[in-house]
Enzyme design. Structure first.
Site, PDB file in Angstrom:
ATOM      1  N   LYS A  51       0.866  -1.180   0.000  1.00 59.29           N
ATOM      2  CA  LYS A  51       0.000   0.000   0.000  1.00 59.29           C
ATOM      3  C   LYS A  51       0.893   1.216   0.000  1.00 59.29           C
ATOM      4  O   LYS A  51       2.055   1.143   0.420  1.00 59.29           O
ATOM      5  CB  LYS A  51      -0.862   0.003   1.268  1.00 59.29           C
ATOM      6  CG  LYS A  51      -2.077   0.855   1.175  1.00 59.29           C
ATOM      7  CD  LYS A  51      -3.131   0.148   0.344  1.00 59.29           C
ATOM      8  CE  LYS A  51      -4.516   0.645   0.593  1.00 59.29           C
ATOM      9  NZ  LYS A  51      -5.510  -0.391   0.306  1.00 59.29           N
TER      10      LYS A  51
HETATM   11  N1  GLU Z   1      -7.359  -0.005  -2.767  1.00 65.10           N
HETATM   12  C1  GLU Z   1      -8.128  -1.193  -2.983  1.00 65.10           C
HETATM   13  C2  GLU Z   1      -8.085  -2.077  -1.763  1.00 65.10           C
HETATM   14  O1  GLU Z   1      -7.856  -1.616  -0.664  1.00 65.10           O
HETATM   15  C3  GLU Z   1      -7.768  -1.889  -4.277  1.00 65.10           C
HETATM   16  C4  GLU Z   1      -6.374  -2.396  -4.386  1.00 65.10           C
HETATM   17  C5  GLU Z   1      -5.980  -2.911  -5.774  1.00 65.10           C
HETATM   18  O2  GLU Z   1      -6.825  -2.995  -6.645  1.00 65.10           O
HETATM   19  O3  GLU Z   1      -4.802  -3.199  -5.932  1.00 65.10           O
HETATM   20  O4  GLU Z   1      -8.334  -3.244  -1.827  1.00 65.10           O
END
Ligand code: GLU
Length: 449
Positions: free
Chosen positions: A135
């Site tokens: 992240k």
């Molecule tokens: N931000 C989204 C999540 O927390 C999507 C992450 C992604 O598609 O890589 O799952």
């Protein structure tokens, strides 16, 4: 695409929300924010103890693999330079390339990003997609910047991350306050920094792109769609009919608004909504499509004429069948969990329930669709987008939706069975499913050297 026309990025400063913010303070105990990563470790340890996770694997997963922090300068519209801090935490890559969103929010710090990265590891392992967890984000108030400034901030952040991201290495996606336009800027910047002959083969460096730039149909609604598939299944298991059910929702950005619009199609009634601008309620039901149109113009739910303004505490106390937290972390706490008068908490956000809140929900017999199951639709369709890019294919919406439904309900069934097997709550069961999967890989491969 104009940034202001998309619900995910708020380029307008939110209206003053004194009433709601005061209620925030009333709802949450006045103490500094607990470490989110500690919350993750608390959840993780509970599952690891119950399943008897190998002590070495426990050690490895208790820490992120890599943590990247960058400070980078950007020229503002007025000619001044601001220096921003951005992060990318790569928690684990045992199952595949690092995967996870980028968040633009003032709360972004290394602790928050660490927690969110770990939840991505569990999410991809639970749903059985060949990715690890990561992240990232930038600590900023995005509504303070013009679209041009946001573009330069995004491009310079991508440049600062350099080879720490890549289509087979670490693949960002949208998260809070980021959207397909931002993904298109990341794609363009990344491609501009690699040799020309490699560019066409690298569009899968980022997912959640606009469809014409290589995105997937159905990615925009995917997280909301996943939540709705799960709620449908939960209702079926309970012998309930969705068209008789009511729900309240916190957050009306991409996730919340899509979940609401899709639930409307199944007949469920939204009776209260809260976002960063305020909270509103209407017992007869609020039309999610009309509200989404309003939010697109006004930047938030506050002032919506076909509902009454309420405070945040009233939203938590409202009797409904389902509560969908689809905003930020640590909303269901020791202070707010006792207020909830619902049968199900469907966690659209990441980490909306802290350990104290979780214990209270359990004690009170409230069902929980845990975050890294409930909101996994987004990353599942990100995986489909990544596959389409690698194969130079475009899937139609029916195919995407069909595959998403199959994957997310597969994960639901594994969690349901594991909860029964271990006589435990669904969050712990979801951890056990994810950790078993990762543990097998570590056991097979061993530890180098
Ligand atoms: N931000 C989204 C999540 O927390 C999507 C992450 C992604 O598609 O890589 O799952």
């Amino acid at each position: 695409m104009a940034l202001t026309s998309t619900p995910e990025v708020r380029t307008t400063k939110p209206a003053p929300v004194t009433a709601a913010r005061e209620s925030d303070a009333a709802a949450s105990p006045a103490r500094p924010r607990a470490s989110l990563f500690e919350n993750v470790i608390h959840q993780f340890n509970k599952a690891a103890d119950l399943m008897g996770l190998d002590a070495n694997i426990r050690k490895i997963l208790s820490k992120p693999q890599n943590e990247i922090s960058v400070n980078f300068p950007v020229k503002m519209d007025n000619g001044r330079v601001e220096v921003f801090t951005g992060y990318r935490v790569q928690h684990n890559s045992a199952l595949g390339p690092f995967k996870g969103g980028l968040r633009y929010h003032p709360s972004v710090d290394i602790d928050e990003v660490r927690a969110l990265a770990a939840w991505m590891t569990w999410k991809t392992a639970l749903t059985n997609i060949p990715f690890g967890g990561a992240k990232g984000g930038i600590q900023l108030e995005p509504w303070k910047y013009s679209p041009d400034e946001l573009q330069r901030i995004t491009r310079r952040f991508t440049y600062a991350l350099g080879e720490n991201i890549g289509p087979e290495y670490d693949i960002p996606a949208p998260d809070v306050n980021t959207n397909p336009q931002i993904m298109a800027w990341i794609l363009d910047t990344y491609l501009s920094t690699i040799p020309p002959h490699l560019r066409q083969g690298c569009t899968h460096v980022v997912t959640g792109k606009p469809v014409v730039s290589g995105g997937s149909l159905g990615r925009d609604k995917a997280t909301g769609q996943g939540i709705v598939f799960l709620i449908e299944q939960w209702a079926k298991d309970k012998g309930l009919t969705l068209s008789n059910l009511t729900y309240t929702i916190q957050g009306f950005g991409n996730v919340g608004s899509w979940a609401a619009r899709l639930l409307k199609q199944l007949g469920a009634r939204m009776i209260a909504v809260e976002d960063h601008t305020g909270a509103i309620a209407e017992a007869a039901g609020i039309d999610p499509d009309a509200l989404a149109d309003y939010v697109r113009i006004k930047g938030g739910v506050r002032g919506y004429e076909s509902a009454t303004a309420i405070d945040r505490v009233a939203l938590f106390r409202m009797k409904a069948d389902i509560f969908i937290p689809a905003a930020m972390e640590s909303q269901v706490t020791a202070a707010t969990a006792p207020m909830l008068e619902v049968h199900l908490v469907a966690e659209g956000a990441n980490g909306p329930t802290d350990p104290e809140g979780d214990a209270i929900l359990q004690q009170r017999g409230i069902d929980v669709l845990p975050d890294f199951l409930c909101n996994s639709g987004g990353v599942i369709v990100s995986y489909f987008e990544w596959l389409q890019n690698k194969r130079s294919e475009y899937w139609d919406l029916e195919e995407v939706d069909h595959k998403l439904r199959k994957k997310i309900l597969g994960a639901y069934r594994s969690v349901r069975e594991t909860a029964a097997e271990f006589k435990t709550d669904w969050r712990t069961a979801a951890y056990i499913v994810a950790l078993r999967h990762i543990a097998i890989v570590y056991n097979e491969r061993g530890i180098f050297p």
